[in-house]
Design a protein around this motif. Structure first.
Motif, mmCIF file in Angstrom:
data_model
loop_
_atom_site.group_PDB
_atom_site.id
_atom_site.type_symbol
_atom_site.label_atom_id
_atom_site.label_comp_id
_atom_site.label_asym_id
_atom_site.label_seq_id
_atom_site.Cartn_x
_atom_site.Cartn_y
_atom_site.Cartn_z
ATOM 1 N N GLU A 45 71.248 77.096 40.118
ATOM 2 C CA GLU A 45 71.992 75.863 40.345
ATOM 3 C C GLU A 45 71.744 75.233 41.715
ATOM 4 O OE1 GLU A 45 76.389 77.272 41.728
ATOM 5 O OE2 GLU A 45 75.894 77.482 39.614
ATOM 6 N N ALA B 11 69.620 69.951 36.934
ATOM 7 C CA ALA B 11 69.780 71.044 37.886
ATOM 8 C C ALA B 11 68.541 71.201 38.750
ATOM 9 C CB ALA B 11 70.078 72.343 37.152
ATOM 10 N N SER C 138 71.154 69.110 43.800
ATOM 11 C CA SER C 138 72.078 70.229 43.963
ATOM 12 C C SER C 138 73.055 69.877 45.071
ATOM 13 C CB SER C 138 71.305 71.493 44.321
ATOM 14 O OG SER C 138 72.184 72.575 44.466
#
Length: 125
Positions: free
Chosen positions: A21, A101, A105
């Motif tokens: 992530e 993703a 971020s």
């Protein structure tokens, strides 16, 4: 947030590997900051201005990536997102695919400051 700094076995260059992530932060560090102390100092100064409330939000545009600093969080994203050029073909747009993703971020201010200081220590060590 999990991350690891390593030296490339072939080139010796510093590499940053982050959990999925947050994985865009790695190439951003490598490409936009590298071992450039001046860029790092500039970014830490901007971070301090935002976290102290002197500035509400700052956009720092690099060659390939940009950072948006706000009082709530820090966002790292691919520059193509800023100019709207990063559109996926309709057949690739699916709930199961998580391309976003890979393009951006976000993380908290203190986490980001810690990453920058750790990177500086690693690249100078």
């Amino acid at each position: 947030m999990e991350y690891e700094f390593i030296h490339d076995a072939i080139t010796g260059n510093a590499k940053a590997q982050f959990s999925l992530e947050h994985q865009i932060i790695g190439p951003w560090l490598e490409t936009e900051i590298g071992d450039n102390t001046e860029k790092l100092t500039e970014l830490l100064t901007a971070l301090e201005q935002v976290s102290s409330g002197k500035t509400q939000e700052l956009l720092i545009t690099g060659r390939e990536y940009s950072v948006i600093l706000s009082q709530d969080d820090i966002q790292v994203q691919v520059n193509a997102l800023l100019n709207g050029e990063c559109q996926l073909p309709e057949e690739l747009q699916s709930d199961e695919l998580q391309f976003d993703a890979l393009d951006s971020s976000a993380c908290g201010i203190e986490d980001f400051r810690s990453i920058l200081l750790s990177w500086a220590k690693f690249t100078k060590g």
